[in-house]
Design a protein around this motif. Sequence first.
Motif, PDB file in Angstrom:
ATOM      1  N   THR A 117       0.835  -1.196   0.000  1.00 31.39           N
ATOM      2  CA  THR A 117       0.000   0.000   0.000  1.00 31.39           C
ATOM      3  C   THR A 117       0.870   1.247   0.000  1.00 31.39           C
ATOM      4  O   THR A 117       1.877   1.314   0.708  1.00 31.39           O
ATOM      5  N   GLU A 134       0.423   5.679   0.026  1.00 35.65           N
ATOM      6  CA  GLU A 134      -0.494   6.807   0.184  1.00 35.65           C
ATOM      7  C   GLU A 134       0.277   8.111   0.068  1.00 35.65           C
ATOM      8  O   GLU A 134       1.464   8.179   0.386  1.00 35.65           O
ATOM      9  N   ALA A 143      -8.980   9.170   5.504  1.00 36.13           N
ATOM     10  CA  ALA A 143      -7.902   8.404   4.875  1.00 36.13           C
ATOM     11  C   ALA A 143      -7.062   9.320   4.005  1.00 36.13           C
ATOM     12  O   ALA A 143      -7.538  10.332   3.480  1.00 36.13           O
ATOM     13  N   LEU A 144      -5.805   8.953   3.846  1.00 33.98           N
ATOM     14  CA  LEU A 144      -4.941   9.608   2.878  1.00 33.98           C
ATOM     15  C   LEU A 144      -5.228   9.025   1.498  1.00 33.98           C
ATOM     16  O   LEU A 144      -5.571   7.847   1.383  1.00 33.98           O
ATOM     17  N   GLY A 158      -4.657   7.148  -1.824  1.00 29.73           N
ATOM     18  CA  GLY A 158      -3.713   6.105  -2.206  1.00 29.73           C
ATOM     19  C   GLY A 158      -4.410   4.762  -2.225  1.00 29.73           C
ATOM     20  O   GLY A 158      -5.631   4.674  -2.351  1.00 29.73           O
ATOM     21  N   LEU A 164       1.771   4.929  -6.947  1.00 29.76           N
ATOM     22  CA  LEU A 164       1.111   6.003  -6.208  1.00 29.76           C
ATOM     23  C   LEU A 164       0.573   7.057  -7.168  1.00 29.76           C
ATOM     24  O   LEU A 164      -0.555   7.538  -7.000  1.00 29.76           O
ATOM     25  N   HIS A 181       3.128  -0.555   4.135  1.00 30.20           N
ATOM     26  CA  HIS A 181       2.226   0.587   3.964  1.00 30.20           C
ATOM     27  C   HIS A 181       3.090   1.839   4.038  1.00 30.20           C
ATOM     28  O   HIS A 181       3.462   2.292   5.119  1.00 30.20           O
ATOM     29  N   LEU A 240       4.131   5.920   3.159  1.00 31.76           N
ATOM     30  CA  LEU A 240       3.597   7.263   2.973  1.00 31.76           C
ATOM     31  C   LEU A 240       4.632   8.112   2.251  1.00 31.76           C
ATOM     32  O   LEU A 240       5.794   8.160   2.655  1.00 31.76           O
TER      33      LEU A 240
END
Length: 205
Positions: free
Chosen positions: A58, A60, A84-85, A87, A100, A150, A152
Motif C-alpha cells: 500500500t 499513500e 484516509a490519505l 492512495g 502512487l 504501507h 507514505l
Amino acid sequence: ILNETNPKKSMPRHITIKVLKRTVNLYPLTNCPFGDSSVAARFQCMREEYDKIGMRRTVEGVLIVHEHQLPHVLLLQLGTTFFALPGGEFNPGEDEVEGLKCLMTQILGRQDGVLQDWVTDDCVGNWCRTNFEPPQYPYIPAHTTKPMEHKLFLVQLQEKALFAVLKNYKLVASPLFDLYDNAPGYGPIISSLPQLLSRFNFIYN
C-alpha cells in the motif's frame, strides 16, 4: 481548493517545505478546486487477494497546504468519522512511486482530460501489517517474515490544482494540531503525521 459541488467554496494557502538543502513547494488550498464496506468484509477481501496474487503493498500520498500559516493535510472523508490519505494498493511488480501516481490520478484526477503532474518526493513513513487485521506498526514486528508494507510519500502540489473527488467522499484539510496525538479520531497513521513532518522546515508564502 474548491469543492466540486460548490466551486465557490474555498479553503487554504501556499507553503514551501525546505529539508536540508532541498526545497519542496506546496501551494494554497484556495488554488485547488475539487469537486462503504464493513471492516470485516475489507479484510476478507484482503485474504482472498492474497490467495490469488500474493502480498499486496500500500502507498499513500501526503499533500500539505496551509491556512493562516498553519499546515493542513488533505484527507478523504467518508461519513463523519472515517478519514484516509489518498492512495491504495498497487499491482505486484509495479514501482511504488509510479503506482502512487496512478492511484492519485484515479482518486483525485481531473475529469476534463488534463493530466495532473504528481511530484512525489520523500518517503515519510513506513508501516507494517503482520496479518489480516487492523493493527499496523511503524516497524517490522519480531517473527514476521512477510509484512504487508504501507508507505507514505510526500506529494508536492502544483501552484494550482483541480481535483475530482470520488462519489460519497469529501476532500478536507485537517490542521496538524488537530491530528497530533489524536489516534481515536484519525487512526494511528494519520495522527503520527505531525511527528513525521516535524523534520521539515515550513516556509509560508
